[in-house]
Design an enzyme around this catalytic site. Structure first.
Site, PDB file in Angstrom:
ATOM      1  N   PHE A 100      13.013 -26.747 -29.146  1.00  0.00           N
ATOM      2  CA  PHE A 100      11.964 -26.594 -30.148  1.00  0.00           C
ATOM      3  C   PHE A 100      11.565 -27.974 -30.686  1.00  0.00           C
ATOM      4  O   PHE A 100      12.415 -28.841 -30.869  1.00  0.00           O
ATOM      5  CB  PHE A 100      12.459 -25.691 -31.275  1.00  0.00           C
ATOM      6  CG  PHE A 100      11.363 -25.248 -32.188  1.00  0.00           C
ATOM      7  CD1 PHE A 100      10.480 -24.256 -31.805  1.00  0.00           C
ATOM      8  CD2 PHE A 100      11.196 -25.851 -33.423  1.00  0.00           C
ATOM      9  CE1 PHE A 100       9.447 -23.861 -32.637  1.00  0.00           C
ATOM     10  CE2 PHE A 100      10.159 -25.464 -34.261  1.00  0.00           C
ATOM     11  CZ  PHE A 100       9.281 -24.471 -33.871  1.00  0.00           C
ATOM     12  N   ASP A 112      21.091 -24.552 -31.880  1.00  0.00           N
ATOM     13  CA  ASP A 112      20.020 -23.990 -32.682  1.00  0.00           C
ATOM     14  C   ASP A 112      19.933 -22.506 -32.349  1.00  0.00           C
ATOM     15  O   ASP A 112      19.622 -22.135 -31.214  1.00  0.00           O
ATOM     16  CB  ASP A 112      18.708 -24.712 -32.358  1.00  0.00           C
ATOM     17  CG  ASP A 112      17.533 -24.177 -33.176  1.00  0.00           C
ATOM     18  OD1 ASP A 112      17.600 -23.022 -33.655  1.00  0.00           O
ATOM     19  OD2 ASP A 112      16.540 -24.905 -33.317  1.00  0.00           O
ATOM     20  N   TYR A 157      14.240 -16.305 -41.220  1.00  0.00           N
ATOM     21  CA  TYR A 157      12.983 -15.583 -41.454  1.00  0.00           C
ATOM     22  C   TYR A 157      12.465 -14.869 -40.219  1.00  0.00           C
ATOM     23  O   TYR A 157      11.419 -14.232 -40.285  1.00  0.00           O
ATOM     24  CB  TYR A 157      11.909 -16.511 -42.037  1.00  0.00           C
ATOM     25  CG  TYR A 157      11.766 -17.870 -41.396  1.00  0.00           C
ATOM     26  CD1 TYR A 157      11.211 -18.016 -40.133  1.00  0.00           C
ATOM     27  CD2 TYR A 157      12.168 -19.019 -42.066  1.00  0.00           C
ATOM     28  CE1 TYR A 157      11.064 -19.267 -39.561  1.00  0.00           C
ATOM     29  CE2 TYR A 157      12.032 -20.275 -41.504  1.00  0.00           C
ATOM     30  CZ  TYR A 157      11.475 -20.401 -40.252  1.00  0.00           C
ATOM     31  OH  TYR A 157      11.341 -21.639 -39.682  1.00  0.00           O
ATOM     32  N   LYS A 158      13.190 -14.961 -39.108  1.00  0.00           N
ATOM     33  CA  LYS A 158      12.763 -14.265 -37.890  1.00  0.00           C
ATOM     34  C   LYS A 158      13.476 -12.911 -37.831  1.00  0.00           C
ATOM     35  O   LYS A 158      13.155 -12.005 -38.584  1.00  0.00           O
ATOM     36  CB  LYS A 158      13.074 -15.142 -36.676  1.00  0.00           C
ATOM     37  CG  LYS A 158      12.340 -16.487 -36.678  1.00  0.00           C
ATOM     38  CD  LYS A 158      12.710 -17.308 -35.457  1.00  0.00           C
ATOM     39  CE  LYS A 158      12.093 -18.694 -35.500  1.00  0.00           C
ATOM     40  NZ  LYS A 158      10.636 -18.670 -35.262  1.00  0.00           N
ATOM     41  N   ARG A 161       3.296 -14.919 -26.501  1.00  0.00           N
ATOM     42  CA  ARG A 161       4.700 -14.585 -26.748  1.00  0.00           C
ATOM     43  C   ARG A 161       4.731 -13.289 -27.544  1.00  0.00           C
ATOM     44  O   ARG A 161       4.089 -13.191 -28.593  1.00  0.00           O
ATOM     45  CB  ARG A 161       5.354 -15.718 -27.528  1.00  0.00           C
ATOM     46  CG  ARG A 161       6.826 -15.533 -27.737  1.00  0.00           C
ATOM     47  CD  ARG A 161       7.422 -16.737 -28.420  1.00  0.00           C
ATOM     48  NE  ARG A 161       7.130 -16.751 -29.849  1.00  0.00           N
ATOM     49  CZ  ARG A 161       7.706 -17.570 -30.729  1.00  0.00           C
ATOM     50  NH1 ARG A 161       8.585 -18.466 -30.317  1.00  0.00           N
ATOM     51  NH2 ARG A 161       7.379 -17.529 -32.000  1.00  0.00           N
TER      52      ARG A 161
END
Lengths: 442, 442
Positions: free
Chosen positions: B151, B228, B253-254, B402
């Site tokens: 990322f 990560d 938050y995912k 995605r």
């Protein structure tokens, strides 16, 4: 509850600040409080805050400010309508929140330009980022200057940077009650100094540092300045612009009333922004962030000092809290803060000096913020007794009671009532029922 | 809206995961979805989330998870009763929140011990702190290893540390669709490597890295590992313990449904905690914090890696979100994720391969998480058309859609409906009405 009605001490009310008082001397301290409240131009701001328990005397708005009514509403909306309803599409609005709130702080609280302030991280992390950026901008210089009364996290962050980089942390001595003497600070400055990092308003004594004079002295030796505004932002004017100050950080959960753990802010003078680079290269500082480019290429603006995904709820809370401060005006807030602290000192003189307390805050209103600190060798036990009597001050090590009078919602009669209860705690000996051993304090 | 009723393609449903399906092959893909929903052991979890617009097909729980019903209630309580009512006294509870939520993540989501995980800062800041701590623990080694599909913020943070410290950032090539080949990673390891920092689950393709094998290989050369977990925490089991992994970070938050900008977490293996020191010396890592001691003296525990005042509202949101994941069980969540993505791939094979799409995610369920990515040269325009058709995917550069199927609340019929709308967007040519130039994306 004791209210002090009928006492006949002489009040010493402030005459050097522009609070519009017509009651400079009275014999009845409670009557004085009522009269001061009656002519308080900020009186209606109290209605903007939730007062859940009217009998509680809250002297800790300088640790955690009260909940603004609109913030509760705004957070419900942000949670339910935005997160719950808009889901990821909420970011169309949220992406600009850190800057939007930063601009309110810049123009309405700190007196600098839009684009010079942004919300980001915690005060401690911001201190680290900006101190590191400043040190990188002064290569070859080996000294960081701070003072021995700076807030612990400031000293720790600076010590960490000094140790990692092999620099010297030069710690100027202060007077624990009166704050930093600019002459002592000047004596610590020389061309080896890369950075001067101080609190604008001392967390313990409430003493103000002369930000303009110190910045000028630091600049004379080529050092950069980094100001911690935690206790001054929202309580007194912050002369960043007049001083040409370089960098600053601060929290939003004290006088700015943004709630527990709300995001901190950072200030970088506009002309410095593109010349400094902070050490934590995060994607929220990246140009065209969602291009997901391979190499870090930070924006030129103040968002360059932002790192990761910003807290949205906290951002809204800052926006609400800072907007109330901006609407009231920092001049009016500071004038009321000076009047409230002056009134508190009158009560101290009349009632508490005889009970073994000493004033641990400058007497001159222009040399302090909106809190007053009292020394007493039994401060810890007295603090517990005050809480039991429905008054919330702060205990501060080693032996101090810190009493904050957040001007937006603290009335003069609240100061009177809290001090009257403290006097009663002392006269009754009630404090002796509490243990001497210090427990956890916040 | 097209629903695909009456189509007769052959579904290829997963057989390698323990999702308890009795409908491995059907001719009607919509009937298959209904049947899979009917026997979904997690079906009732959908009721725990706010579904504000039942017609919206939300394929972006992997960017921002939905609002849990209890979180809305909990936040109102935290704001009104705790902040508004308890004021500063709320810290008696709040002071332990980062660790309390960390323990739920540790035991209920990540499969490690209480005391190994804590909430703190953002993912990016945590990456910086732990990477720096790891580098300090491997003096004399000159290489950081990552991969070219990591990322962006991970790569930027590592690049910043490498530049500051004069280290080499060694970037392993990956397949953009299939992820990291462990053999390529092994070839990049030698005794100069101080740190291997990778995403457990690739943000774009959804490909899983073999965390156990990579950790073993890194340890063989004496390097530390920093994982990560942003896209794996809450979607698949994370074998930190089996691997003996050293360090990890992740967002909440995912799949953990803690809301926009909620605080991140960090993991430090218990035996490493007192041996590592992170670079940002903040007061929330200090022993007897409110003694306000002069020198930084960090605690031995995982709070050693905490810096400043933690966000309270975000902490509660993590506690609620992580507790739901823990109650459902990560095994059941991963099984449903594999079934959902397998079902989506069946729809891709049946409907979308013929429309110019290519699958950009591993076909084997055990090699991917809970999202599926499709390549199309016009992905940007198609993404806009999907949103106009009431389907929310993510566009990911340079040319990918995605689609995340958060297992706690995504039904098989939702996957069917979203793909059916996408098929209609393609067949109708509706996507050609949208501009080709990329705007801002989140």
């Amino acid at each position: 509850m004791p209210t002090g009605e009928g006492t006949h001490e002489r009040a010493r009310l402030p005459t050097t600040v522009p609070f519009p008082t017509t009651v400079p001397f009275v014999k009845d301290l409670h009557a004085a409080a009522r009269a001061l409240d009656a002519e308080d131009p900020l009186a209606t701001y109290r209605e903007r805050f939730v007062i859940a328990d009217p009998d509680l005397v809250y002297f800790d708005g300088n640790s955690l400010g009260r909940l603004p009514v609109t913030t509760g509403q705004r957070l419900v909306e942000a949670v339910s309508r935005e997160w719950g309803g808009e889901l990821i599409r909420g970011w169309d609005r949220w992406i600009g929140l850190a800057r939007e709130a930063g601009d309110v702080l810049a123009t309405g609280v700190l007196g600098v330009d839009p684009g010079e302030v942004v919300l980001s991280d915690s005060t401690s992390v911001n201190l680290y980022k900006l101190a590191a950026a400043a040190l990188d901008a002064r290569p070859g210089r080996s000294v960081i200057v701070t003072d021995d009364d700076n807030f612990p996290t400031d000293r720790y962050v600076l010590a960490g940077l000094a140790e990692t980089r092999g620099l010297t942390l030069r710690v100027v001595e202060t007077d624990i009650n009166q704050g930093l003497d600019p002459a002592h600070l000047r004596a610590a400055l020389d061309p080896d100094v890369a950075l001067v990092c101080l609190s604008h308003l001392a967390y313990r004594s409430g003493a103000l540092v002369d930000l303009v004079a110190v910045t000028e002295a630091a600049h004379e030796v080529g050092a950069l300045t980094l100001w911690d505004l935690c206790h001054s932002a929202g309580s007194v004017p912050v002369p960043l612009r007049e001083a040409g100050a370089d960098l600053a950080v601060g929290c939003t959960y004290k006088y700015l009333n943004a709630g527990p753990g709300a995001p901190a802010f950072l200030y970088v003078r506009a002309d410095l922004q593109s010349r400094l680079r902070q050490p934590i290269w995060g994607w929220f500082g990246q140009r065209d962030q969602f291009a997901m480019g391979t190499d870090y290429d930070p924006v030129e603006s103040v968002e360059r000092f932002v790192v990761g995904t910003p807290p949205v709820l906290g951002g809204y809370a800052v926006l609400e809290g800072a907007s109330i401060t901006a609407a009231a005006g920092i001049g009016a807030i500071a004038a009321k803060g000076a009047a409230l602290t002056s009134y508190a000192i009158s009560l101290f003189d009349a009632w508490l000096a005889a009970e073994g307390f000493e004033l641990a805050t400058p007497r001159e209103p222009e040399r302090r913020g909106a809190h007053v600190t009292l020394y007493h060798p039994e401060a810890w036990r007295i603090c517990q007794a005050m809480k039991a009597a429905g008054v919330v001050p702060d205990f501060r090590t080693p032996d101090r009671l810190r009493m904050g009078f957040a001007p937006l919602y603290t009335r003069f009669v609240d100061v009177h009532e809290g001090f009257a209860r403290l006097r009663e705690v002392m006269r009754s000996g009630g404090w002796t029922r509490f243990p001497a051993e210090r427990g956890r304090v916040t």
